[in-house]
Design an enzyme around this catalytic site. Structure first.
Site, PDB file in Angstrom:
ATOM      1  N   ALA A  69       0.853  -1.186   0.000  1.00 59.26           N
ATOM      2  CA  ALA A  69       0.000   0.000   0.000  1.00 59.26           C
ATOM      3  C   ALA A  69       0.895   1.245   0.000  1.00 59.26           C
ATOM      4  O   ALA A  69       2.076   1.162   0.326  1.00 59.26           O
ATOM      5  CB  ALA A  69      -0.878  -0.020   1.234  1.00 59.26           C
TER       6      ALA A  69
ATOM      7  N   GLY B 256      -0.169  -5.057   0.850  1.00 56.99           N
ATOM      8  CA  GLY B 256      -1.430  -4.994   0.100  1.00 56.99           C
ATOM      9  C   GLY B 256      -1.359  -5.793  -1.188  1.00 56.99           C
ATOM     10  O   GLY B 256      -2.371  -6.326  -1.651  1.00 56.99           O
TER      11      GLY B 256
ATOM     12  N   GLU C 149      -2.010  -9.277  -0.300  1.00 57.79           N
ATOM     13  CA  GLU C 149      -3.443  -9.451   0.020  1.00 57.79           C
ATOM     14  C   GLU C 149      -4.282  -9.518  -1.249  1.00 57.79           C
ATOM     15  O   GLU C 149      -5.230 -10.281  -1.334  1.00 57.79           O
ATOM     16  CB  GLU C 149      -3.911  -8.300   0.912  1.00 57.79           C
ATOM     17  CG  GLU C 149      -3.299  -8.391   2.298  1.00 57.79           C
ATOM     18  CD  GLU C 149      -3.750  -7.257   3.188  1.00 57.79           C
ATOM     19  OE1 GLU C 149      -3.324  -6.118   2.950  1.00 57.79           O
ATOM     20  OE2 GLU C 149      -4.537  -7.514   4.113  1.00 57.79           O
TER      21      GLU C 149
ATOM     22  N   GLU D 163       3.513  -5.958   7.114  1.00 54.21           N
ATOM     23  CA  GLU D 163       2.845  -4.847   7.813  1.00 54.21           C
ATOM     24  C   GLU D 163       3.289  -4.676   9.262  1.00 54.21           C
ATOM     25  O   GLU D 163       3.435  -3.548   9.746  1.00 54.21           O
ATOM     26  CB  GLU D 163       1.322  -5.014   7.772  1.00 54.21           C
ATOM     27  CG  GLU D 163       0.692  -4.752   6.422  1.00 54.21           C
ATOM     28  CD  GLU D 163       0.694  -5.958   5.497  1.00 54.21           C
ATOM     29  OE1 GLU D 163       1.416  -6.937   5.787  1.00 54.21           O
ATOM     30  OE2 GLU D 163      -0.025  -5.930   4.493  1.00 54.21           O
TER      31      GLU D 163
END
Ligand code: NAI
Length: 716
Positions: free
Chosen positions: A66, A112, A115, A137
Site C-alpha cells: 500500500a 497490500g 493481500e 505490515e
C-alpha cells in the site's frame, strides 16, 4: 491517469495489467484502489469472460504494497478502520468474480500486493531472485488490513498464517510455495502463458485449486480441532511476547484478528482486522516505524554525496586482506552480490578457515531454500584464496580486515598497493582507528576510505562508510554503490575517533560501567535496557564484543574526548583477571559448551562481583533511572556527532544507531526519540543528571540551542 489496463484475448481470458506511471514500483493508493473498484464492477457485469489474469507492467515488481504515505495522513482510528474496510470490500470483489482469477507474480508482492494476490483464486510466481512475497505490515507497526489475516489461514493453514502475518518475514518463491502462499513457481518467461493456461483449465473445470488441508498427523492435530488451535494461539502469544517485550503491539493484534476469524467466523474476523488496523495506525510505534521505513527508502536513493554529477564506478572484483571472522563475512556478502572475491591471509590454514566460513553462510542460505544448488555452487566458485597477492591486479576494491593493529595495517597497505591497479579503491574495516591516520601509509589517500562492517556481516544491515578530507567524491560514491549492491544500508560519516557508531556506544557503555560500580545486579542492569528496547543489555554486549576490545576502544575515546569519557577505575581489574568475555568463556556471565560443541551462556558468574567495588552487596536499581542515564548518555553524544559534522543528517544518525547498534526501532532512532521527548525535556533531564554525576552529562551545545529555540531535528 489510468494505472490499470484491461486486454482480452481470443479465448476470452482477460489480462489486467497494473502499471503505476512515473513510479518505479506499483503501490496501492486510494486512487488506484478506486480505479480497481470501478473496473471490478464492470467485470462483475461481464458474462463473456472465462478468466482473468492479474499481472504487473513493471519490469521487476508486482505490487510493493500500500502507499504508506497515506497511512501517515490518517488522523483517527475510525478513519484508518474505514481505509481498511474499503480495501477489504474491493478485494472481496476479486474473490467474488464468477470466473477464475489468477495472480501472475514477478518481483515484490508484499503487503497490500500479497493481500490482492490472496484474493485471487490461483497464484503463480516466478522463480526469479527479485520475487519476494509476504505480509510485512507488522514491521510498520500495522497488520494486514485488507483481508490478509482472514485469507492467510485459508490458503496457507493456521500455523503458516500465524508465522507469515506476525513475523512480517519476506519469502522467496520456493519458500512461498512451501508455505502455501503460491500454488506454482515457474521461470519468468513462462509466467503469463502459464497463468492464462491455468485460468483456462479452471474455467474448463480441469483444475480445481484445493483449499488448504493440514498435512501429516501433527499438523492435523494442531490445526484441525479446537484444542490444537488453542495450543497454537497460546504458543504464538508466548513467542511474540518474548520477542517484543511489550514494545510492539502489532504482532499480537494481528494474531487476535486471525484468532477471531478462525473461531468466530469470517464476518467477525474481517471486522476485527479492520478495527485492529485502526487501533494500530494511530500508535506512536507505527508512526516511528513508518518514518524509519521512509529513512531506509531514502538511503537507498542517496549517493552519499550532495553532488549528483559524480558517478560511481562498477565494482566486480573485490580483494580482501585477512580471511578471519570479518574478512570471510565480507567475502560472503560480496560473492552473494555477484562479485568475484580474492581472499588473502598469511597461511593456508587461515585461508581454508576463511573459505569454510564463507561456505557455511552460503550453505545456510541453501538450507533455507533461498538459493538453488546451482547458485550455491556459483557462490562458492566466486571466492578463492591465496597467501600471495596473486589476483589482486584486477581488483576494483580491496578491503582490509586484518588484526586491529596500526603497524600491521600500515604495513599491509604499503605492501598491497604495489599489486593493485591504479584506480582500485582501498577500504579499511577498522573498528576504531582513525582512517586519516591509516591513509598516511597510502600513496593514494583520495582512494582510501573506511568501510565499517558489523558482525555478523551477512546479517547486520549497516555499512558505515568513513570519508577523510582527502577521500575523493568518486571513492565515496563508489563505496556507497558497493554497499547497496551487497544489500547494506550505507551511511557516510566523516572521519573522527569512533566514527559515529562506536563513538555513541562509548558513553552508553561507560555509564553501564558506572551503574555496575555502584553495585547494580548484572542481570537487572541488562534487563532494564532490554526493557527499554535494546536487543541485549550492555553487560551482555560487553561480553559479546570482548571486554578487552571495549577497554581498548574506551582508552582511545578517553584520549580523544578527555574526562567526559573516563571509565570508572574498577574496570581495570576485570582485565587483570583475564576476563575477555564470551571468547575466552570468562566474563560477566558463565559460558559452557553444549553437546553440539556450541558455547552457551548461563547465568551471571557471581565471582565477577568480587572484582567490582561494591562486591557482592548488591543494591537494587531503579530501572527507569538506569534507562534514562544510559540512553541520554548516548543521545547526547549523537547530538555532538551531528554538531561536529561527523554525521551528515539526523536520518543517518537514526539509521546508523538502529541498524548498527540495535537502538530500539519503535523509538525511531536517537534523533526521532529526542524529537518525541521534546528537546526541552532532553535538556532538563541532562541538566539534572549533570548535577548528580558531573561533566559527563554536560548537554551538547546543539541540544541547548535547539531547546531554547523550540526546535526539532525533523520537520515531519
Ligand atoms: P580475526 O582475528 O578474525 O581476523 C584477522 C585475520 O587477519 C586473521 O585471519 C589473520 O591471520 C589475518 N592477517 C593477519 N595479518 C595478515 C596479513 N599481513 N595479511 C593478510 N591477513 C592477515 O579479526 P576480525 O574480528 O575479523 O577483525 C578484523 C578487523 O575488523 C579488525 O580491524 C577489527 O577491528 C575489525 N572489525 C571487527 C569486528 C568484529 O566484530 N570482530 C566488527 C567491525 C570491525
Amino acid at each position: 491517469m489510468s494505472a490499470l489496463t484491461l486486454s482480452i484475448d481470443d479465448e476470452k481470458i482477460a489480462t489486467l495489467t497494473f502499471n503505476l506511471e512515473g513510479e518505479k514500483v506499483n503501490k496501492l493508493s486510494r486512487a488506484v484502489v478506486e480505479e480497481a473498484e470501478h473496473l471490478l464492477e464492470e467485470l462483475t457485469q461481464r458474462h463473456d469472460l472465462r478468466g482473468l489474469v492479474f499481472i504487473s507492467g513493471k519490469e521487476d515488481n508486482f505490487i510493493a504494497g500500500a502507499d504508506v504515505n497515506e497511512f501517515l495522513k490518517v488522523t483517527s482510528a475510525a478513519q484508518a478502520t474505514e481505509l481498511s474496510r474499503y480495501g477489504q470490500r474491493v478485494l472481496q470483489k476479486i474473490e467474488d468474480l464468477k470466473f477464475p482469477v489468477v495472480a501472475a507474480i514477478h518481483g515484490a508482492c508484499l503487503g497490500g500486493g500479497m493481500e490482492l494476490a490472496l484474493a485471487c483464486h490461483y497464484r503463480i510466481s516466478t522463480d526469479d531472485k527479485k520475487t519476494l512475497l509476504g505480509q510485512p505490515e507488522v514491521q510498520l507497526g500495522l497488520l494486514p488490513g485488507a483481508g490478509g489475516t482472514q485469507r492467510l489461514p485459508r490458503v496457507a493453514g493456521l500455523k503458516n498464517a500465524i508465522e507469515i502475518a506476525t513475523s512480517g518475514r519476506n519469502y522467496r518463491p520456493r519458500q512461498a510455495l512451501k508455505k502455501g502462499l503460491v500454488h506454482e513457481v515457474v521461470p519468468s518467461p513462462l509466467l503469463l502463458g502459464v497463468a492464462k493456461a491455468r485460468a483456462r483449465e479452471m474455467a474448463d473445470g480441469k483444475l480445481k485449486p484445493r483449499p488448504y488441508k493440514p498435512r501429516g498427523i501433527v499438523a492435523w492435530l494442531l490445526e484441525g480441532n479446537f484444542i490444537g488451535q488453542w495450543l497454537l494461539f497460546g504458543r504464538a502469544q508466548d513467542v511474540i511476547r518474548k520477542k517484543t517485550h511489550g514494545h510492539y503491539p502489532a504482532p499480537l493484534r494481528a494474531l487476535q484478528a486471525i484468532e477471531t476469524g478462525v473461531q468466530r467466523g469470517s464476518k467477525a474476523g474481517f471486522q476485527n482486522e479492520s478495527e485492529g488496523f485502526g487501533e494500530l495506525a494511530i500508535t506512536e510505534v507505527s508512526r516511528q516505524l513508518i518514518q524509519l521505513f521512509f529513512a531506509t527508502t531514502d538511503i537507498k536513493k542517496d549517493s552519499g554525496l550532495d553532488d549528483a554529477a559524480v558517478q560511481p564506478r562498477e565494482i566486480s572484483k573485490v580483494g580482501i586482506l585477512g580471511a578471519g571472522f570479518m574478512g570471510a563475512g565480507i567475502a560472503a556478502v560480496s560473492s552473494s552480490a555477484g562479485m568475484t572475491v580474492r581472499l588473502r591471509d598469511v597461511s593456508d590454514e587461515a585461508c581454508v578457515k576463511g573459505l569454510s566460513a564463507c561456505t557455511r553462510v552460503f550453505e545456510d542460505r541453501f538450507k533455507r531454500r533461498s538459493i538453488s544448488k546451482l547458485e550455491l555452487q556459483e557462490l562458492k566458485d566466486r571466492v578463492t584464496a591465496t597467501t600471495e597477492f596473486t589476483g589482486f591486479a584486477t581488483c576494483d576494491l580491496v578491503v582490509e580486515a586484518v588484526f586491529e593493529d596500526i603497524e600491521l595495517k600500515h604495513r599491509i597497505i604499503r605492501e598491497v598497493e604495489d599489486h593493485l591497479p591504479e584506480e582500485c579503491i582501498f577500504g579499511s574495516n577498522t573498528s576504531s582507528l582513525s582512517i586519516a591516520t591509516l591513509a598516511e601509509a597510502s600513496r593514494r589517500p583520495e582512494q582510501f576510505i573506511g568501510l565499517h562492517f558489523f558482525s555478523p556481516v551477512h546479517k547486520m544491515p549497516l555499512l558505515e562508510i568513513i570519508a577523510t578530507p582527502k577521500t575523493s567524491k568518486q571513492t565515496i560514491a563508489t563505496s556507497v554503490a558497493y554497499g547497496k549492491k551487497i544489500g547494506k544500508f550505507p551511511i557516510v560519516v566523516n572521519d573522527g575517533v569512533g566514527f559515529y557508531t562506536s563513538r555513541i556506544l562509548g558513553p552508553y557503555m561507560n555509564e553501564a560501567s558506572f551503574v555496575l560500580e555502584e553495585g547494580a545486579p548484572i542481570e537487572a542492569l541488562d534487563k532494564a535496557l532490554v526493557d527499554y528496547g535494546f536487543p541485549v543489555g550492555p553487560v551482555t554486549l560487553l561480553d559479546e564484543v570482548g571486554i578487552d576490545i571495549a577497554a581498548k576502544v574506551g582508552k582511545i575515546l578517553l584520549h580523544e574526548f578527555g574526562e567526559r569519557l573516563r571509565p570508572p577505575a574498577g574496570m581495570e581489574r576485570l582485565m587483570a583477571d583475564k576476563r575477555l568475555g564470551r571468547k575466552n568463556r570468562r566474563g560477566f556471565y558463565r559460558y559452557v559448551e553444549d553437546r553440539h560443541k556450541r558455547v552457551v551462556r548461563k547465568g551471571v558468574d557471581n565471582t565477577v562481583y568480587d572484582l567490582l567495588p561494591a562486591g557482592r552487596r548488591h543494591k537494587p536499581i531503579d530501572p527507569a533511572d538506569v534507562q534514562q542515564r544510559l540512553s541520554l548518555a548516548m543521545l547526547n553524544e549523537c547530538a555532538l556527532c551531528l554538531e561536529e559534522g561527523i554525521l551528515r543528517s539526523p536520518r543517518d544518525g537514526d539509521i546508523g544507531a538502529v541498524m548498527g547498534l540495535g537502538f530500539p526501532p519503535f523509538r525511531g532512532g536517537p534523533f526521532r526519540a529526542m524529537d518525541s521527548m521534546g528537546l526541552d525535556n532532553v535538556l532538563r533531564n541532562l541538566e539534572s543528571l549533570q548535577q548528580r554525576f558531573g561533566e559527563r552529562f554536560r548537554p551538547a551545545p546543539l541540544i541547548v540551542k535547539m531547546a531554547k529555540g523550540n526546535k526539532k531535528f525533523y520537520s515531519s
